[in-house]
Design an enzyme around this catalytic site. Structure first.
Site, PDB file in Angstrom:
ATOM      1  N   LYS A  36       0.844  -1.203   0.000  1.00 57.15           N
ATOM      2  CA  LYS A  36       0.000   0.000   0.000  1.00 57.15           C
ATOM      3  C   LYS A  36       0.878   1.251   0.000  1.00 57.15           C
ATOM      4  O   LYS A  36       1.934   1.278   0.653  1.00 57.15           O
ATOM      5  CB  LYS A  36      -0.910  -0.023   1.232  1.00 57.15           C
ATOM      6  N   SER A  43      -9.827   1.788   2.564  1.00 59.83           N
ATOM      7  CA  SER A  43      -8.920   2.540   1.733  1.00 59.83           C
ATOM      8  C   SER A  43      -7.882   1.687   1.008  1.00 59.83           C
ATOM      9  O   SER A  43      -7.306   2.145   0.024  1.00 59.83           O
ATOM     10  CB  SER A  43      -8.198   3.599   2.576  1.00 59.83           C
ATOM     11  N   SER A  73     -10.085  -0.501   6.811  1.00 61.97           N
ATOM     12  CA  SER A  73      -9.456  -0.290   5.500  1.00 61.97           C
ATOM     13  C   SER A  73      -8.722  -1.493   4.920  1.00 61.97           C
ATOM     14  O   SER A  73      -8.322  -1.461   3.765  1.00 61.97           O
ATOM     15  CB  SER A  73      -8.489   0.894   5.569  1.00 61.97           C
TER      16      SER A  73
END
Lengths: 470, 97
Positions: free
Chosen positions: A76, A151, A175
């Protein structure tokens, strides 16, 4: 070669020499080349993937083998890898290169894992759809008119689209788990403090936890075992023997907070949830209704604590120390101009909200009150987990929604209803795929969420593997 | 939360955030709406301030720092403006003319 491969299966084949880490990396790079133009899971595919894979092959040749040696993993875009770009999908960090490795990255490097690229996300991890990325939305591989969740949407889509064997995400209010559910993969948020936050670009420091997204529960355990452990650079990191005196029995009973699940959940999502529970019951688990009276306040508490912490953490992005910098007459002008151009709307909204709940005159009614209700929620959860070994809830009240469908902030926030509570309480939770529901001709994945006591990740894996068997 | 209780321009100034007029209009509606939603915590009763068993002491001695200067270049490389071994900022104190 790479279809339906898992980390566990790839390990066996790599060690037997059936294919090399380089073959494996090239297979995924080929998939990315063919499909990521459409999906947009990556902000950057690293240009040294093949060299990393060759180094892993040398390790395998020398029998210096770890569970993740040669395994391609997506990272990420809020986790630092020294010398590489990292932006938290924000314009304010465009061009910034990380000055050091995150602790999780050092641990993966020691194992010889192959970093394939930077996964897209909502800007500064604020959102549940990746629509807040400054660099374009990621599409759900199961239906490209829909969001992958967020996210960590890029991480989830990358695993679901066969761009890598696993990914790291971060989970502040769901997330990791929510995008895992929406993309049909496994997502783990471990006990707060088990995985170091050093080198994770902070959002809500008392809530943030790095976690794996994988195809199977077994693979999630492999990555979790690789990245966990005490780190002196994260002051909230737990000592390795923190839970060694606690005995967790084999899980037998699962509690369901029925009163909390009645409102706002799609009918077929609840049906899917109930079917999964029935299967668990057939496999010998006892299912109990449990009261969790304070749970209904979790979302409101979260949307006070998180913006308060985020507005504080994001004060460091001022155009002085890193990233974007716009010129001005005074320092104040440099800060304000840089932050105007650098931050997107949702980030600005949360900074203002956080500034309000911390401002003199309101801090008692909002921030301090939320903090005390947070303690009550934790006491509630602890009490419930004295009577049952695990708590089950859907991961998300709906399957993947359409891109652009949720255009009001509050309607997006309610998507977090079932995930935020464990970030407030620090408990571990996992989302495991539990089948699909149909929307407009698309079969969309649904996730089943399991929560256990602090330190009892093992029970998550046990129950999760039971669900995988069906 | 009433709309007039939230002054977006003041909050923006506190947060060092320039906001455009359109944004002020947008946030003047949205922020009070979100605050009305989170206001539901007022119904949650007393809450609990029992934190005693939940916090560990993580203080350490202020000693044995790493060797001076080993991270300096890495950190300076990240800064937009530098001068020698320093990050350069605008003048903070001005002489009265």
């Amino acid at each position: 070669m790479i279809e339906n491969l898992t980390i566990e299966k790839a390990r066996v084949s790599l060690d037997k020499g059936e294919f090399s880490a380089l073959d494996l990396a090239r297979g995924y790079l080929e998939n990315i080349k063919n499909k990521d133009g459409e999906i947009n899971a990556f902000l950057e595919v690293f240009d040294d993937v093949e060299e990393q894979a060759k180094r892993a092959d040398k390790m395998i040749e020398k029998r210096d083998i770890h569970p993740l040696t040669g395994i391609p993993i997506a990272i990420k875009d809020n986790i630092l890898i020294k010398g590489r770009n990292v932006s938290a999908a924000s314009k304010i960090l465009e061009g910034y290169k990380a000055s050091y490795d995150a602790d999780v990255i050092s641990k993966l490097k020691q194992q010889g894992a192959v970093f394939i690229g930077r996964a897209n996300m909502d800007e500064f991890a604020m959102g549940g759809s990746t629509e807040n990325s400054a660099f374009g939305v990621t599409k759900n591989p199961h239906d490209i008119s829909r969001v992958p969740g967020g996210s960590s949407g890029g991480s989830a889509a990358a695993v679901a689209a066969e761009f890598c064997l696993g990914a790291l995400g971060s989970d502040t209010g769901g997330s990791v788990r929510q995008p895992a559910a929406l993309c049909g993969v496994v997502g783990l948020k471990s006990t707060y403090g088990t995985v170091s936050r050093s080198g994770l670009i902070a959002m809500g420091s008392s809530l943030d936890q790095i976690g794996p997204l994988t195809k199977t529960v077994g693979d999630a355990k492999i990555i979790f075992d690789a990245i966990k452990g005490y780190d002196k650079k994260d002051s909230t990191s737990l000592p390795n023997d923190f839970f060694s005196d606690t005995k967790f029995p084999k899980p037998k009973t699962i509690g369901v907070p029925r009163n909390f699940l009645e409102k706002g959940v799609d009918k077929d999502v609840i049906e899917n949830f109930n079917e999964t529970l029935e299967n668990l019951e057939k496999n010998g688990f006892e299912i109990k209704d449990i009261p969790l009276p304070k749970l209904e306040y979790a979302l409101a508490v979260y949307y006070i604590i998180m913006p308060a912490e985020a507005s504080t953490n994001l004060a460091r992005f001022d155009g002085i120390r890193y990233g974007l910098s716009l010129d001005g007459e005074t320092n104040d002008e440099v800060y304000s101009k840089t932050r105007r151009v650098g931050f997107g709307t949702e980030v600005r909204r949360r900074i203002l909200l956080g500034t309000f709940v911390l401002s003199s005159g309101y801090v008692d009614a909002y921030y301090r009150k939320a903090d005390s209700v947070r303690n009550s929620i934790r006491e509630d959860m602890d009490a419930a987990l004295h009577n049952v070994d695990a708590i089950a809830m859907p991961t998300s009240p709906t399957p993947a929604f359409k891109i652009g469908e949720k255009n009001e902030p509050l309607s997006m926030y309610t998507a977090d209803i079932f995930t935020v509570s464990v970030n407030l309480t620090g408990n571990p939770a996992i989302s495991v795929p539990s089948g699909t529901v149909e929307r407009e001709g698309s079969n969309l994945p649904v996730g089943f969420q399991i929560i256990t006591a602090h330190g009892n990740e093992d029970a998550l894996f046990t129950i999760g593997e039971d669900i995988e068997k069906g | 939360m009433k709309k007039e209780d939230v002054n977006i321009k003041t909050l923006a100034r506190l947060a060092r955030l320039n906001v455009t007029d359109e944004e002020v209009a947008q946030f003047e509606n949205e922020i009070p709406e979100i605050l009305s939603f989170v206001d539901s915590i007022k119904k949650a009763g007393e809450g609990s301030n029992n934190k005693i068993s939940k916090h560990r002491n993580i203080m350490r001695e202020d000693k044995d720092p790493h060797e001076s200067g080993i991270h300096t270049d890495d950190l300076l490389d990240a800064a937009p403006k530098t001068e020698g071994k320093r990050i350069k900022v605008k003048q903070v104190i001005k002489r009265e003319s």
